[in-house]
Motif scaffolding. Structure first.
Motif, PDB file in Angstrom:
ATOM      1  N   PRO A  41       0.839  -1.198   0.000  1.00  0.00           N
ATOM      2  CA  PRO A  41       0.000   0.000   0.000  1.00  0.00           C
ATOM      3  C   PRO A  41       0.876   1.251   0.000  1.00  0.00           C
ATOM      4  CG  PRO A  41      -0.595  -1.485   1.795  1.00  0.00           C
ATOM      5  CD  PRO A  41       0.637  -2.037   1.158  1.00  0.00           C
ATOM      6  N   PRO A  42       0.410   2.374  -0.542  1.00  0.00           N
ATOM      7  CA  PRO A  42       1.253   3.557  -0.628  1.00  0.00           C
ATOM      8  C   PRO A  42       1.669   4.126   0.719  1.00  0.00           C
ATOM      9  CG  PRO A  42      -0.995   4.056  -1.288  1.00  0.00           C
ATOM     10  CD  PRO A  42      -0.901   2.568  -1.099  1.00  0.00           C
ATOM     11  N   HIS A  43       0.930   3.846   1.776  1.00  0.00           N
ATOM     12  CA  HIS A  43       1.283   4.393   3.083  1.00  0.00           C
ATOM     13  C   HIS A  43       1.948   3.354   3.978  1.00  0.00           C
ATOM     14  CE1 HIS A  43      -0.799   8.071   2.165  1.00  0.00           C
ATOM     15  NE2 HIS A  43      -1.781   7.351   1.708  1.00  0.00           N
ATOM     16  N   THR A  65       0.107  20.702   7.065  1.00  0.00           N
ATOM     17  CA  THR A  65       0.147  19.914   8.295  1.00  0.00           C
ATOM     18  C   THR A  65       1.537  19.302   8.384  1.00  0.00           C
ATOM     19  OG1 THR A  65      -2.207  19.403   8.155  1.00  0.00           O
ATOM     20  CG2 THR A  65      -0.861  17.979   9.561  1.00  0.00           C
ATOM     21  N   LEU A  66       2.243  19.612   9.454  1.00  0.00           N
ATOM     22  CA  LEU A  66       3.611  19.126   9.621  1.00  0.00           C
ATOM     23  C   LEU A  66       3.712  18.228  10.842  1.00  0.00           C
ATOM     24  CD1 LEU A  66       5.553  22.477   9.075  1.00  0.00           C
ATOM     25  CD2 LEU A  66       4.890  20.772   7.360  1.00  0.00           C
ATOM     26  N   GLU A  67       4.294  17.055  10.651  1.00  0.00           N
ATOM     27  CA  GLU A  67       4.668  16.228  11.793  1.00  0.00           C
ATOM     28  C   GLU A  67       5.894  16.886  12.416  1.00  0.00           C
ATOM     29  OE1 GLU A  67       4.856  11.939  11.072  1.00  0.00           O
ATOM     30  OE2 GLU A  67       3.954  12.375   9.127  1.00  0.00           O
ATOM     31  N   VAL A  68       6.006  16.813  13.732  1.00  0.00           N
ATOM     32  CA  VAL A  68       7.103  17.474  14.434  1.00  0.00           C
ATOM     33  C   VAL A  68       8.072  16.430  14.965  1.00  0.00           C
ATOM     34  CG1 VAL A  68       7.709  19.032  16.314  1.00  0.00           C
ATOM     35  CG2 VAL A  68       5.571  19.381  15.053  1.00  0.00           C
ATOM     36  N   ALA A  69       9.341  16.563  14.563  1.00  0.00           N
ATOM     37  CA  ALA A  69      10.408  15.671  15.032  1.00  0.00           C
ATOM     38  C   ALA A  69      11.270  16.464  16.013  1.00  0.00           C
ATOM     39  CB  ALA A  69      11.228  15.162  13.853  1.00  0.00           C
ATOM     40  N   TYR A 129      10.979   5.395   4.879  1.00  0.00           N
ATOM     41  CA  TYR A 129       9.992   4.407   4.430  1.00  0.00           C
ATOM     42  C   TYR A 129       8.666   5.021   3.981  1.00  0.00           C
ATOM     43  CZ  TYR A 129      13.374   1.352   6.596  1.00  0.00           C
ATOM     44  OH  TYR A 129      14.542   0.729   6.945  1.00  0.00           O
ATOM     45  N   ARG A 130       8.529   6.323   3.999  1.00  0.00           N
ATOM     46  CA  ARG A 130       7.298   6.927   3.499  1.00  0.00           C
ATOM     47  C   ARG A 130       7.303   6.854   1.986  1.00  0.00           C
ATOM     48  NH1 ARG A 130       5.202  10.358   7.502  1.00  0.00           N
ATOM     49  NH2 ARG A 130       6.029   9.562   9.459  1.00  0.00           N
ATOM     50  N   ARG A 131       6.247   6.364   1.423  1.00  0.00           N
ATOM     51  CA  ARG A 131       6.141   6.265  -0.028  1.00  0.00           C
ATOM     52  C   ARG A 131       5.270   7.362  -0.619  1.00  0.00           C
ATOM     53  NH1 ARG A 131       8.314   1.799  -1.952  1.00  0.00           N
ATOM     54  NH2 ARG A 131       8.755   0.089  -0.554  1.00  0.00           N
ATOM     55  N   HIS A 132       4.608   8.114   0.264  1.00  0.00           N
ATOM     56  CA  HIS A 132       3.702   9.142  -0.231  1.00  0.00           C
ATOM     57  C   HIS A 132       3.525  10.235   0.819  1.00  0.00           C
ATOM     58  CE1 HIS A 132       0.344  10.843  -2.445  1.00  0.00           C
ATOM     59  NE2 HIS A 132      -0.300  10.932  -1.297  1.00  0.00           N
ATOM     60  N   LEU A 133       3.525  11.453   0.370  1.00  0.00           N
ATOM     61  CA  LEU A 133       3.145  12.600   1.192  1.00  0.00           C
ATOM     62  C   LEU A 133       2.213  13.446   0.342  1.00  0.00           C
ATOM     63  CD1 LEU A 133       6.366  14.081   2.877  1.00  0.00           C
ATOM     64  CD2 LEU A 133       4.448  13.001   4.015  1.00  0.00           C
ATOM     65  N   GLU A 134       1.133  13.908   0.933  1.00  0.00           N
ATOM     66  CA  GLU A 134       0.263  14.836   0.224  1.00  0.00           C
ATOM     67  C   GLU A 134       1.017  16.154   0.033  1.00  0.00           C
ATOM     68  OE1 GLU A 134      -2.601  14.047  -1.077  1.00  0.00           O
ATOM     69  OE2 GLU A 134      -2.691  12.053  -0.154  1.00  0.00           O
TER      70      GLU A 134
END
Length: 95
Positions: free
Chosen positions: A2-4, A27-31, A43-48
């Motif tokens: 799956p893409p996600h 929308t940003l995830e915070v590291a 490993y992310r295959r997709h970001l909007e």
């Protein structure tokens, strides 16, 4: 796959923020932690188009990034301590 798809050992960051740049909302995830920054977007295959990740460090400095196991090309925006964009690296190749 799956893409996600994310391996079970990889988790999305739980902290997110909403930001606006030139009237466009993101929308940003915070590291924040060293572990979250090391994982980054691996490993992310997709970001909007309106998604990304914000890396927060304890002090201003020049930081390097790697794109190991990141199958996406990325735009990297560099901000100063006041949150002003000072540089953009476009289409950084996938690692």
């Amino acid at each position: 796959m799956p893409p996600h798809y994310l391996p079970s050992s990889v988790k999305k960051m739980t902290s997110q923020i909403q930001v606006s740049i030139h009237d466009t909302n993101f929308t940003l995830e915070v590291a924040r932690t060293p572990q979250e920054r090391a994982q980054g977007l691996m490993y992310r295959r997709h970001l909007e188009a309106d998604q990304g990740m914000l890396f927060i460090f304890d002090r201003p400095d020049r930081y390097t990034f790697w794109t190991k196991n990141t199958p996406l090309s990325l735009d990297m925006l560099w901000l100063n301590g006041q949150g002003i964009i000072t540089h953009i690296d476009r289409d950084v190749p996938a690692g």
